[in-house]
Scaffold this motif. Sequence first.
Motif, PDB file in Angstrom:
ATOM      1  N   GLU A 121     -22.599 133.924  13.327  1.00 20.55           N
ATOM      2  CA  GLU A 121     -21.488 133.561  12.699  1.00 20.55           C
ATOM      3  C   GLU A 121     -20.615 132.242  13.521  1.00 20.55           C
ATOM      4  O   GLU A 121     -21.097 132.035  14.563  1.00 20.55           O
ATOM      5  CB  GLU A 121     -20.271 134.541  12.902  1.00 20.55           C
ATOM      6  CG  GLU A 121     -19.750 135.005  14.266  1.00 20.55           C
ATOM      7  CD  GLU A 121     -20.852 136.016  14.883  1.00 20.55           C
ATOM      8  OE1 GLU A 121     -20.213 136.437  15.761  1.00 20.55           O
ATOM      9  OE2 GLU A 121     -21.696 136.585  14.391  1.00 20.55           O
ATOM     10  N   SER A 122     -19.897 131.497  12.619  1.00 18.60           N
ATOM     11  CA  SER A 122     -19.562 130.110  13.273  1.00 18.60           C
ATOM     12  C   SER A 122     -18.822 130.434  14.665  1.00 18.60           C
ATOM     13  O   SER A 122     -18.596 129.283  15.415  1.00 18.60           O
ATOM     14  CB  SER A 122     -18.287 129.565  12.260  1.00 18.60           C
ATOM     15  OG  SER A 122     -19.127 129.495  11.074  1.00 18.60           O
ATOM     16  N   GLY A 123     -18.181 131.514  14.758  1.00 18.86           N
ATOM     17  CA  GLY A 123     -17.337 131.709  16.009  1.00 18.86           C
ATOM     18  C   GLY A 123     -18.302 131.805  17.453  1.00 18.86           C
ATOM     19  O   GLY A 123     -17.897 131.440  18.485  1.00 18.86           O
ATOM     20  N   PHE A 124     -19.442 131.818  17.356  1.00 18.18           N
ATOM     21  CA  PHE A 124     -20.553 131.858  18.403  1.00 18.18           C
ATOM     22  C   PHE A 124     -21.071 130.589  18.513  1.00 18.18           C
ATOM     23  O   PHE A 124     -21.918 130.476  19.618  1.00 18.18           O
ATOM     24  CB  PHE A 124     -21.452 132.873  18.192  1.00 18.18           C
ATOM     25  CG  PHE A 124     -22.084 133.726  19.193  1.00 18.18           C
ATOM     26  CD1 PHE A 124     -21.321 134.496  20.284  1.00 18.18           C
ATOM     27  CD2 PHE A 124     -23.330 133.380  19.743  1.00 18.18           C
ATOM     28  CE1 PHE A 124     -21.700 135.049  21.085  1.00 18.18           C
ATOM     29  CE2 PHE A 124     -23.767 133.968  20.821  1.00 18.18           C
ATOM     30  CZ  PHE A 124     -23.064 134.781  21.592  1.00 18.18           C
ATOM     31  N   VAL A 125     -21.121 129.561  17.831  1.00 20.79           N
ATOM     32  CA  VAL A 125     -21.707 128.473  17.812  1.00 20.79           C
ATOM     33  C   VAL A 125     -21.601 127.636  19.072  1.00 20.79           C
ATOM     34  O   VAL A 125     -22.588 127.091  19.628  1.00 20.79           O
ATOM     35  CB  VAL A 125     -21.446 127.683  16.591  1.00 20.79           C
ATOM     36  CG1 VAL A 125     -22.022 126.271  16.843  1.00 20.79           C
ATOM     37  CG2 VAL A 125     -21.983 128.142  15.417  1.00 20.79           C
ATOM     38  N   ALA A 126     -20.091 127.459  19.663  1.00 24.35           N
ATOM     39  CA  ALA A 126     -20.002 126.883  20.694  1.00 24.35           C
ATOM     40  C   ALA A 126     -20.600 127.284  22.101  1.00 24.35           C
ATOM     41  O   ALA A 126     -21.266 126.674  22.820  1.00 24.35           O
ATOM     42  CB  ALA A 126     -18.556 126.681  20.976  1.00 24.35           C
ATOM     43  N   THR A 127     -20.498 128.655  22.071  1.00 23.89           N
ATOM     44  CA  THR A 127     -20.993 129.281  23.249  1.00 23.89           C
ATOM     45  C   THR A 127     -22.658 129.336  22.996  1.00 23.89           C
ATOM     46  O   THR A 127     -23.123 128.664  24.239  1.00 23.89           O
ATOM     47  CB  THR A 127     -20.948 130.834  22.972  1.00 23.89           C
ATOM     48  OG1 THR A 127     -19.403 130.995  22.995  1.00 23.89           O
ATOM     49  CG2 THR A 127     -21.443 131.917  24.157  1.00 23.89           C
ATOM     50  N   LEU A 128     -23.149 129.400  22.004  1.00 19.15           N
ATOM     51  CA  LEU A 128     -24.710 129.072  21.995  1.00 19.15           C
ATOM     52  C   LEU A 128     -25.034 127.655  22.374  1.00 19.15           C
ATOM     53  O   LEU A 128     -26.220 127.404  22.983  1.00 19.15           O
ATOM     54  CB  LEU A 128     -24.862 129.836  20.526  1.00 19.15           C
ATOM     55  CG  LEU A 128     -26.550 129.826  20.379  1.00 19.15           C
ATOM     56  CD1 LEU A 128     -27.271 130.694  21.193  1.00 19.15           C
ATOM     57  CD2 LEU A 128     -26.837 130.103  18.857  1.00 19.15           C
ATOM     58  N   LEU A 129     -24.290 126.695  21.755  1.00 22.52           N
ATOM     59  CA  LEU A 129     -24.567 125.467  22.181  1.00 22.52           C
ATOM     60  C   LEU A 129     -24.432 125.025  23.523  1.00 22.52           C
ATOM     61  O   LEU A 129     -25.504 124.208  24.318  1.00 22.52           O
ATOM     62  CB  LEU A 129     -23.607 124.525  21.307  1.00 22.52           C
ATOM     63  CG  LEU A 129     -23.543 122.964  21.576  1.00 22.52           C
ATOM     64  CD1 LEU A 129     -24.783 122.320  21.284  1.00 22.52           C
ATOM     65  CD2 LEU A 129     -22.533 122.236  21.015  1.00 22.52           C
ATOM     66  N   LEU A 130     -23.472 125.697  24.313  1.00 20.69           N
ATOM     67  CA  LEU A 130     -23.493 125.581  25.613  1.00 20.69           C
ATOM     68  C   LEU A 130     -24.586 126.121  26.497  1.00 20.69           C
ATOM     69  O   LEU A 130     -25.022 125.840  27.526  1.00 20.69           O
ATOM     70  CB  LEU A 130     -22.190 125.932  26.318  1.00 20.69           C
ATOM     71  CG  LEU A 130     -21.007 125.007  25.807  1.00 20.69           C
ATOM     72  CD1 LEU A 130     -19.570 125.828  25.923  1.00 20.69           C
ATOM     73  CD2 LEU A 130     -20.909 123.728  26.414  1.00 20.69           C
ATOM     74  N   GLU A 131     -24.891 127.076  25.837  1.00 15.15           N
ATOM     75  CA  GLU A 131     -26.097 127.955  26.547  1.00 15.15           C
ATOM     76  C   GLU A 131     -27.563 127.719  26.211  1.00 15.15           C
ATOM     77  O   GLU A 131     -28.267 128.076  27.074  1.00 15.15           O
ATOM     78  CB  GLU A 131     -25.917 129.520  26.404  1.00 15.15           C
ATOM     79  CG  GLU A 131     -24.672 130.067  27.048  1.00 15.15           C
ATOM     80  CD  GLU A 131     -24.650 130.282  28.482  1.00 15.15           C
ATOM     81  OE1 GLU A 131     -25.797 130.783  29.010  1.00 15.15           O
ATOM     82  OE2 GLU A 131     -23.811 130.014  29.071  1.00 15.15           O
ATOM     83  N   ALA A 132     -27.585 126.819  25.324  1.00 13.09           N
ATOM     84  CA  ALA A 132     -28.759 126.575  24.747  1.00 13.09           C
ATOM     85  C   ALA A 132     -29.885 125.976  25.812  1.00 13.09           C
ATOM     86  O   ALA A 132     -31.193 126.573  25.746  1.00 13.09           O
ATOM     87  CB  ALA A 132     -28.813 125.289  23.592  1.00 13.09           C
ATOM     88  N   PRO A 133     -29.472 125.084  26.537  1.00 19.01           N
ATOM     89  CA  PRO A 133     -30.718 124.809  27.677  1.00 19.01           C
ATOM     90  C   PRO A 133     -31.376 125.810  28.464  1.00 19.01           C
ATOM     91  O   PRO A 133     -32.297 125.762  28.591  1.00 19.01           O
ATOM     92  CB  PRO A 133     -29.943 123.754  28.548  1.00 19.01           C
ATOM     93  CG  PRO A 133     -28.812 123.128  27.475  1.00 19.01           C
ATOM     94  CD  PRO A 133     -28.321 124.302  26.888  1.00 19.01           C
ATOM     95  N   LYS A 134     -30.169 126.727  28.930  1.00 21.45           N
ATOM     96  CA  LYS A 134     -30.498 127.800  29.705  1.00 21.45           C
ATOM     97  C   LYS A 134     -31.293 128.961  28.883  1.00 21.45           C
ATOM     98  O   LYS A 134     -32.115 129.621  29.567  1.00 21.45           O
ATOM     99  CB  LYS A 134     -29.413 128.424  30.374  1.00 21.45           C
ATOM    100  CG  LYS A 134     -28.694 127.705  31.263  1.00 21.45           C
ATOM    101  CD  LYS A 134     -27.645 128.818  31.959  1.00 21.45           C
ATOM    102  CE  LYS A 134     -26.425 128.187  31.508  1.00 21.45           C
ATOM    103  NZ  LYS A 134     -25.241 128.916  32.003  1.00 21.45           N
ATOM    104  N   LEU A 135     -31.446 128.903  27.680  1.00 28.45           N
ATOM    105  CA  LEU A 135     -32.130 129.651  26.987  1.00 28.45           C
ATOM    106  C   LEU A 135     -33.364 129.268  26.416  1.00 28.45           C
ATOM    107  O   LEU A 135     -34.127 129.908  25.707  1.00 28.45           O
ATOM    108  CB  LEU A 135     -31.102 130.277  25.584  1.00 28.45           C
ATOM    109  CG  LEU A 135     -29.827 130.924  25.771  1.00 28.45           C
ATOM    110  CD1 LEU A 135     -29.048 131.016  24.474  1.00 28.45           C
ATOM    111  CD2 LEU A 135     -30.177 132.177  26.472  1.00 28.45           C
TER     112      LEU A 135
END
Length: 137
Positions: free
Chosen positions: A64-78
């Motif tokens: 969902e859209s509400g999670f996109v910013a969190t995922l974007l910020l965590e993307a390199p670590k993931l």
Amino acid sequence: LKITSCKSIEVVSFALRYLYTGDVDSCTFQKDSTKLLELLQFCRSEDLPSSLCAWAADGLLQSESGFVATLLLEAPKLGLPPAAQRFLAYRFICDDAAWQAAAEAEVNGHNGSSKVPMRSAALTTALSALESAQFGA
């Protein structure tokens, strides 16, 4: 078996079941972004099969859209590839719901001690991801 990298018994149970069966259809949290994120973090920390990591990442990219910013910020670590990071960057910038969801939240800054607005941090990350694609940096 001692597992310290995951707090959810549901996530751990699913991962173990996947290791034995390879079946993802039995997952009860396919639409739960928080648990999918925990699964991906668990996969990375315990070096679980890349197919399970990819399945969790794919679910997160459709979150969902509400999670996109969190995922974007965590993307390199993931360990999300640059193409996935660019997808999240475009989605964050172009999706009003994703943009608005990041308006109220705060995250730790680069030094770890001060809080910064999530929208600002996500925008900086998004622009960096798009700039590196544009200019090959």
